[in-house]
Design a protein around this motif. Structure first.
Motif, short mmCIF file in Angstrom:
data_model
loop_
_atom_site.label_atom_id
_atom_site.label_comp_id
_atom_site.label_asym_id
_atom_site.label_seq_id
_atom_site.Cartn_x
_atom_site.Cartn_y
_atom_site.Cartn_z
N ASN A 1 6.91 -3.31 12.39
CA ASN A 1 5.96 -2.23 12.55
C ASN A 1 6.27 -1.51 13.86
N PRO A 2 6.90 -0.34 13.79
CA PRO A 2 7.36 0.37 12.58
C PRO A 2 8.56 -0.33 11.98
N ALA A 3 8.71 -0.16 10.67
CA ALA A 3 9.81 -0.83 9.96
C ALA A 3 11.17 -0.29 10.39
N SER A 4 12.10 -1.21 10.48
CA SER A 4 13.49 -0.84 10.76
C SER A 4 14.38 -1.73 9.91
N ASN B 1 1.27 -6.71 1.71
CA ASN B 1 0.78 -5.90 2.82
C ASN B 1 1.80 -4.92 3.39
N ALA B 2 2.89 -4.66 2.69
CA ALA B 2 3.81 -3.60 3.12
C ALA B 2 3.07 -2.27 2.99
N PHE B 3 3.28 -1.37 3.92
CA PHE B 3 2.61 -0.08 3.95
C PHE B 3 3.66 1.01 3.96
N ILE B 4 3.64 1.85 2.93
CA ILE B 4 4.61 2.94 2.79
C ILE B 4 3.87 4.26 2.97
N HIS B 5 4.21 5.00 4.01
CA HIS B 5 3.53 6.27 4.29
C HIS B 5 4.15 7.41 3.49
N VAL C 1 0.85 -1.17 0.00
CA VAL C 1 0.00 0.00 0.00
C VAL C 1 0.90 1.23 0.00
N LEU C 2 0.67 2.12 -0.95
CA LEU C 2 1.38 3.40 -0.98
C LEU C 2 0.39 4.47 -0.52
N VAL D 1 11.29 -4.19 1.21
CA VAL D 1 10.41 -3.89 2.33
C VAL D 1 9.59 -5.14 2.58
N GLY D 2 9.75 -5.73 3.75
CA GLY D 2 9.21 -7.05 4.04
C GLY D 2 7.71 -7.12 4.24
N LEU D 3 7.24 -8.34 4.36
CA LEU D 3 5.85 -8.69 4.58
C LEU D 3 5.29 -7.94 5.79
#
Length: 72
Positions: A64-67, A28-32, A1-2, A43-45
């Protein structure tokens, strides 16, 4: 999701999302908004990349949050 926009505290906010070549965004990766993804990034699952992050080239991001979990 972008997700290039958001409603925060009653204010509409938006910004660009930059994604370079050879990147992989898993399911299901979510990029804000306001995020820059440099080349060859994974960018992982189910990862959630927070607004304003810069993901350095050739790194892997999870969580979540991604690191980052790897560095070049």
């Amino acid at each position: 999701v972008l997700q290039s926009h958001s409603l925060e505290q009653g204010l509409f906010k938006s910004d660009y999302i930059e994604i370079a070549d050879q990147c992989t965004l898993e399911s299901n990766a979510f990029i804000h908004y306001g995020t820059k993804v440099e080349g060859k990034v994974l960018v992982g699952l189910d990862a959630f990349v927070m607004k304003g992050e810069t993901l350095a080239e050739k790194t892997i991001w999870r969580g979540n949050p991604a690191s980052t979990v790897t560095k070049p």
